[in-house]
Enzyme design. Structure first.
Site, mmCIF file in Angstrom:
data_model
loop_
_atom_site.group_PDB
_atom_site.id
_atom_site.type_symbol
_atom_site.label_atom_id
_atom_site.label_comp_id
_atom_site.label_asym_id
_atom_site.label_seq_id
_atom_site.Cartn_x
_atom_site.Cartn_y
_atom_site.Cartn_z
ATOM 1 N N ASP A 98 50.166 52.730 54.670
ATOM 2 C CA ASP A 98 49.617 52.852 53.342
ATOM 3 C C ASP A 98 48.123 52.496 53.399
ATOM 4 O OD1 ASP A 98 49.981 54.305 50.890
ATOM 5 O OD2 ASP A 98 51.974 53.231 50.620
ATOM 6 N N ASP A 199 46.509 56.870 49.961
ATOM 7 C CA ASP A 199 47.077 56.505 48.298
ATOM 8 C C ASP A 199 45.694 57.320 47.509
ATOM 9 O OD1 ASP A 199 48.669 55.373 46.309
ATOM 10 O OD2 ASP A 199 46.818 54.170 46.016
ATOM 11 N N GLU A 256 47.946 61.632 49.364
ATOM 12 C CA GLU A 256 48.733 61.687 48.092
ATOM 13 C C GLU A 256 47.523 62.541 47.222
ATOM 14 O OE1 GLU A 256 50.606 58.907 44.610
ATOM 15 O OE2 GLU A 256 48.621 58.251 45.493
ATOM 16 N N HIS A 329 58.274 55.970 45.902
ATOM 17 C CA HIS A 329 58.199 54.536 45.292
ATOM 18 C C HIS A 329 57.779 54.905 43.964
ATOM 19 C CE1 HIS A 329 54.042 55.357 46.819
ATOM 20 N NE2 HIS A 329 53.781 54.584 46.025
ATOM 21 N N ASP A 330 57.097 56.222 43.746
ATOM 22 C CA ASP A 330 56.742 56.441 42.372
ATOM 23 C C ASP A 330 57.630 57.245 41.326
ATOM 24 O OD1 ASP A 330 54.392 54.895 42.547
ATOM 25 O OD2 ASP A 330 53.232 56.263 43.282
#
Length: 565
Positions: A98, A199, A256, A329-330
């Site tokens: 990430d 991210d 993202e 994860h979100d």
């Protein structure tokens, strides 16, 4: 279309805090990941994406970085990371990390210096403004609820934080900041990692002047006119990162990119011009948002899902490449969101896997998705750990809303649904740890776990293995064109993949009903063979020739993959 390794890969996302605890402290760690690499290799994984493991105070579970060049102690050491990277590469598995560029932790040395005085050399590393009329500099709302500004008494100014108050936004307009980040990116790539998932990248450019926005609370969810998402000029920054860091390495880059319109695909992921190889778009995982936004859980439409997937599949063909996913994860667990975990747990999880894994793009499996892990139903707020949940709970109740409705929304939408420990076996704490974990394990680990599914040939896990093997067996299922069928059918999703003389047809029943399936006119007369299905079917149910009268009743959440010709 250019052929390249990251298009042919199957990726697996690891949330290390919840993956495997090797030292009995209740927190997953790098040695825990190493211990499960053989499992991932057996599954057929080519790339792992590891969520943040940098040094961090963990206000937002590692996305608040205090040192980009070090590993958080609870995960291990840099030596552990080097071992993980080496063990991955021994198995032919690549590793991407990430990359958090929009913000740091307020405990990062840059911010500590920045807030120390108005004339500190690093003051302009972050976004500071005077208040207006005794209030914040503007009316922007944090993505985690509440104001996006935090007052700092030491220097009598506010700093901008689009996420947690402990995640101050970097000032990307400062060229020195960009160079600091480029140096950090190259440092990691020189260590031998294989790329980055980047991210919150659409937020790094802010609207000049930081003006007030109309209806700022609504803009947390519908951000088309917001002052900090996809703002003109962002591609100047992105192209610099590509030119001065990414382009010198054979890597995978995935942005993202919430709110990115497909009309800008060439700038984002064009084969020649794009800043990244792929982006995660959010349209299909926003289907069940109600009028009040993300926390308002509404019904979703299969026809709308078809339209979204078709738009991205056809719209990127020959231009860029899709990143395929249903969970991360979100996001809530997909079988709880789009399937039926109560009555058709196995069938709906297998159907959803078939749905996204065989489209054009690189599929990303989130840990536990391959065994059909479900949303957790914690009864007490105390069992949740995500800072976003607590902010939402406080503000929603302050606005006069009902507590039980608030908890209902949290149980469905909470990011912690995806962050409960990986369920390895039917032993205390799901085999994740020998002690009580940092967040409670989902109680359904007794009947949903890796060990049980490994021994069941019809399990979700073994179906994923067959599905991955099928995808890798045919270039058509990787590079082939996408074709759409039965677009207005309210229950069946059907599509094809075609390359040269080879074609596949995928039929999916998205519900627990039993709709009648009839071959599309375009395919009648084709020879066909079932190569994968989540139900056993008698030969008479599906004749070898897809003739004019070929039709049958689909079973609940059935998935069938045909090879044509």
């Amino acid at each position: 279309m250019r052929k390249v390794w990251w298009k042919e890969a199957v990726a697996y996302q690891i949330y290390p805090r919840s993956f495997m605890d090797s030292n009995g402290d209740g927190i997953g760690d790098l040695q825990g990941v190493i211990s499960k690499l053989d499992y991932l290799q057996d599954l057929g994984i080519d790339v792992i994406w590891v969520c943040p493991i940098y040094r961090s105070p963990n206000d937002d579970n590692g996305y608040d970085i205090s040192d980009y060049y070090d590993i958080l102690d609870e995960f291990g050491s840099m030596q552990d990371f080097d071992m993980l990277l080496g063990e991955c590469h021994k198995r032919g598995i690549r590793l991407i990390m990430d990359l958090v560029l929009n913000h740091t932790s307020d405990e990062h040395p840059w911010f500590i210096e920045s807030r120390s005085s108005r004339d500190n050399p690093k003051r302009d590393y972050y976004i500071w403004r005077d208040g207006k009329d005794g209030a914040e500099p503007n009316n922007w709302e944090s993505m985690f609820n509440g104001s996006a500004w935090e007052y700092d008494g030491q220097t009598d100014q506010y700093y901008l934080h689009l996420y947690s108050v402990k995640q101050p936004d970097l000032n990307m307009e400062n060229p020195v900041v960009r160079q600091e980040l480029i140096s950090m990116i190259r440092w990691w790539l020189d260590k031998g990692i294989d790329g980055f998932r980047v991210d919150a990248i659409t937020h790094i450019k802010k609207l000049p002047g930081l003006p007030n926005m109309p209806n700022p609370k609504h803009l947390r969810y519908v951000n088309a006119m917001a002052g900090h998402r996809n703002i003109p000029g962002i591609h100047d920054f992105l192209q610099q990162f590509k030119r001065e860091a990414f382009a010198d390495y054979d890597i995978m880059t995935v942005g993202e990119a919430s709110g990115t319109p497909i009309s800008e695909a060439d700038q984002w992921i064009g084969e020649e011009n794009g800043a990244f190889n792929m982006i995660f778009q959010f349209e299909h995982v926003s289907l069940d948002f109600g009028p009040e936004g993300r926390w308002d859980c509404g019904p979703w439409s299969l026809i709308k899902l078809k339209q979204i997937m078709q738009k991205w599949q056809l719209g990127l063909d020959g231009i860029g490449w899709n990143a395929l996913y249903l969970e991360n994860h979100d996001q809530p667990r997909s079988v709880s969101r789009f399937g039926d975990p109560v009555h058709y747990h196995k069938e709906s999880a297998q159907m959803l896997a078939t749905f996204f894994m065989l489209m054009q793009g690189t599929p990303f499996i989130y840990q536990g998705q391959e065994i059909g892990m479900t949303n957790v139903h914690f009864h007490s707020l105390d069992d949740y750990r995500d800072v976003e949940i607590y902010n939402y709970y406080r503000e929603w109740l302050m606005d006069g809303h009902d507590m039980e409705e608030t908890m209902r929304r949290i149980r469905f939408r909470a990011r912690d649904n995806a962050r409960t420990p990986m369920q390895w076996e039917d032993t205390p704490h799901g085999g994740f740890s020998s002690v009580v974990p940092w967040i409670r394990v989902n109680p359904d680990y007794h009947h949903i776990n890796v060990r049980q599914q490994l021994t069941d040939p019809d399990s979700i896990l073994n179906y994923y293995k067959r599905l991955i093997s099928l995808r890798k067996s045919s270039e058509t299922l990787i590079y082939g064109k996408y074709g759409s069928f039965m677009d207005r059918h309210p229950e069946i999703f059907a599509y094809s993949r075609s390359l040269g003389d080879e074609s596949y047809f995928i039929a999916l029943n998205f519900y627990g009903n039993t709709p009648e399936f009839q071959w599309p006119e375009e395919l009648k007369g084709e020879r066909c063979q079932i190569v994968l299905s989540n139900y056993e079917r008698d030969e008479q149910d599906v004749p070898d020739d897809c003739r004019l009268n070929s039709h049958f009743v689909m079973k609940p959440y059935e998935a069938i993959v045909y090879r044509l010709g």
